[in-house]
Motif scaffolding. Structure first.
Motif, short mmCIF file in Angstrom:
data_model
loop_
_atom_site.label_atom_id
_atom_site.label_comp_id
_atom_site.label_asym_id
_atom_site.label_seq_id
_atom_site.Cartn_x
_atom_site.Cartn_y
_atom_site.Cartn_z
N TYR A 31 49.51 -20.91 58.37
CA TYR A 31 48.73 -21.78 57.49
C TYR A 31 49.61 -22.40 56.41
CZ TYR A 31 44.29 -23.27 55.41
OH TYR A 31 43.23 -24.02 54.95
N SER A 58 41.57 -29.53 59.00
CA SER A 58 40.66 -28.63 58.28
C SER A 58 39.23 -28.81 58.74
CB SER A 58 40.77 -28.87 56.77
OG SER A 58 42.06 -28.58 56.30
N LEU A 81 46.56 -26.06 63.45
CA LEU A 81 45.40 -25.45 62.80
C LEU A 81 44.37 -24.98 63.82
CD1 LEU A 81 45.03 -27.80 59.69
CD2 LEU A 81 45.94 -25.47 59.79
N PRO A 99 39.71 -23.32 55.18
CA PRO A 99 39.75 -24.71 55.62
C PRO A 99 38.72 -25.59 54.94
CG PRO A 99 38.84 -23.31 57.35
CD PRO A 99 39.42 -22.41 56.30
N GLN A 150 38.80 -27.02 61.95
CA GLN A 150 38.77 -25.57 61.75
C GLN A 150 37.39 -25.07 61.32
OE1 GLN A 150 42.38 -24.59 59.22
NE2 GLN A 150 42.49 -23.09 60.87
N HIS A 172 45.74 -21.68 64.70
CA HIS A 172 45.47 -20.80 63.56
C HIS A 172 44.03 -20.30 63.58
CE1 HIS A 172 44.19 -20.10 59.33
NE2 HIS A 172 45.33 -19.47 59.25
N SER A 173 43.09 -21.14 63.97
CA SER A 173 41.68 -20.74 64.05
C SER A 173 41.48 -19.58 65.00
CB SER A 173 40.82 -21.93 64.50
OG SER A 173 40.91 -23.00 63.59
N ILE A 232 36.62 -21.93 63.71
CA ILE A 232 36.75 -20.55 63.23
C ILE A 232 35.53 -19.71 63.57
CG2 ILE A 232 36.81 -19.17 61.11
CD1 ILE A 232 38.93 -21.08 60.06
#
Length: 449
Positions: free
Chosen positions: A255, A285, A342, A162, A288, A345-346, A292
């Motif tokens: 992603y 991004s 996203l 990201p 993220q 996704h993290s 993350i």
């Protein structure tokens, strides 16, 4: 008691080195991904059918993923044989050089079929470098961290995609916003690729000054490097390899939707402006980069496989909401859809680095992790944008794409079920620390997924 005696200062250096270096490499990879959706169909794959050009461009995108197992085989083995540091330097140089040369490459209009052919070869070099980078960069911050916070320390390199995506899309947004469409397609796009030379020089300055990890140093000092690490992984730790590869598929497919295919779908099908998609991806991004490491740290308190599995289930559901959400043409809906995708996704990507390295013993960890990352990426991220484009061209519906993602998420959940938790005793035998009888993260770590 942890199995690492690395000082906090050195842990932070290792975290920063993994994060910065991987971010720069993923800038290179992400700039290609965005260009494959926005630019390359027109510049390198001209066709009377615009969607055919998109499919051809995404085919070269896939080459970068298909090459990853080769990179993992070469550099993952070297990581187990000569240590992690040298691999991190070599992969950074390889990816940076390929990206810089793409910025100099003449288009189809100038040199004909040689343009896409050379583009494929340079993309191949990028993929080989990333295949070697993936597993080893995770290991570097992981093995310099401590066993009680493996989820957090391993997330350093996971922030790279990201962060690199943020840099890449920011560069494209600034350049495209500063130039006319004619200038941008003529020469402006090259600036983003040529910038990689500056970024790689900075990354090398950081990585060359590193020491190797305590685990790698201890294995070499004892002369216990594996003679044929890949063969040993397949013979003795194949279940871990399958679990690692399966775990990679859902995050990569998800992603690919929210940072690659969304450019094509949102601009060509729904009618959004290119800048609207770029801004939405930039916001996602940026979120993220914060989430993350938080997701990785969360798995130091709760079962890693369970956290990952819950996020994968959410990722299976969200596309069925995302596509109807953006079809109305609302910029707010587009941003909300991409950012939420996203965020989900993290929840998978943050724990992934630690989960994959958890599957392998120290002597085989570089090879096993690298191959797990690379094989999963090949079956996940490599074909996803191409499959999305082909499915939509065939059916003119987003529904098959959403089903495809749901199946990918189911595969990763299976990976969580068959995977194992971290065994601190395996590191302890090399570092001389007291082995722990139970997983370090928490009592919940023994519950499974």
């Amino acid at each position: 008691m942890t199995v690492s005696s690395v000082s906090l200062t050195d842990k932070r250096k290792a975290f920063s080195a993994s994060l910065v270096g991987t971010s720069l490499e993923w800038y290179d990879f992400a700039i290609y991904s965005a260009a494959a959706a926005l630019l390359f169909p027109r510049l390198f794959f001209p066709s009377s059918d615009s969607f055919t050009g998109v499919i051809l461009a995404f085919s070269t995108y896939a080459v970068g993923y298909i090459a990853r197992p080769l990179g993992a085989l070469i550099f993952g083995r070297l990581g187990d044989r000569i240590g992690r540091k040298h691999v991190l330097v070599a992969t950074l140089v390889l990816i940076g050089a390929a990206t810089f040369l793409i910025g100099l490459l003449p288009t189809y209009e100038t040199i004909g079929f040689w343009a896409p052919l050379i583009l494929v070869l340079l993309r191949l070099a990028q993929g080989i470098g990333v295949g070697g980078e993936l597993g080893v960069a995770v290991l570097y911050s992981n093995e310099n961290g401590d066993s009680a916070r493996r989820g957090f320390w391993s997330s350093a390199s996971q922030v790279g995609p990201p962060a690199g995506n943020l840099l890449a899309n920011a560069a494209l947004a600034v350049i495209s916003g500063s130039l006319s469409d004619e200038a941008f397609f003529s020469w402006g796009w090259r600036i983003a690729f040529l910038l990689s030379a500056v970024l790689v020089a900075f990354g090398l300055w950081i990585r060359i000054r590193l020491e190797d990890t305590p685990i790698a140093a201890a294995i070499q000092a004892r002369g216990e490097q594996a003679d044929a690490p890949l063969r040993e992984v397949f013979r003795t730790e194949s279940r871990g390899l399958v679990a690692a590869a399966f775990s990679r598929i859902a995050p990569d497919v998800t992603y690919a939707l929210f940072t690659v295919f969304v450019y094509t779908y949102a601009t060509m099908i729904v009618g959004f402006e290119r800048s609207q998609v770029l801004i939405a991806v930039l916001i996602g991004s940026g979120v993220q980069i914060i989430l993350i490491p938080c997701a990785g740290a969360l798995t130091d308190r709760f079962n890693r496989r369970l956290v990952f599995g819950v996020a994968a289930a959410a990722a299976a559901i969200w596309p069925f909401i995302f596509f109807p959400l953006i079809e109305g043409g609302s910029g707010l809906g587009l941003t909300l859809g991409i950012v939420t995708g996203l965020i989900i996704h993290s929840g998978m990507y943050g724990p992934q680095g630690a989960f994959i390295t958890d599957q392998f013993s120290p002597r085989l960890r570089s090879t096993g992790s690298s191959m797990g990352f690379a094989i999963g990426s090949t079956f996940g991220g490599a074909i996803a944008p191409l499959a999305f484009a082909a499915l939509f061209e065939k059916t003119h519906s987003w529904m098959p794409i959403a089903v495809y993602i749901a199946v990918a998420c189911a595969v990763s959940i299976i990976g969580m079920v068959i995977g194992r938790d971290y065994k601190a005793s395996e590191d302890a035998q090399y570092l001389g620390a007291q082995a722990q009888a139970t997983p370090v993260a928490s009592p919940a770590q023994s519950t499974g997924a």
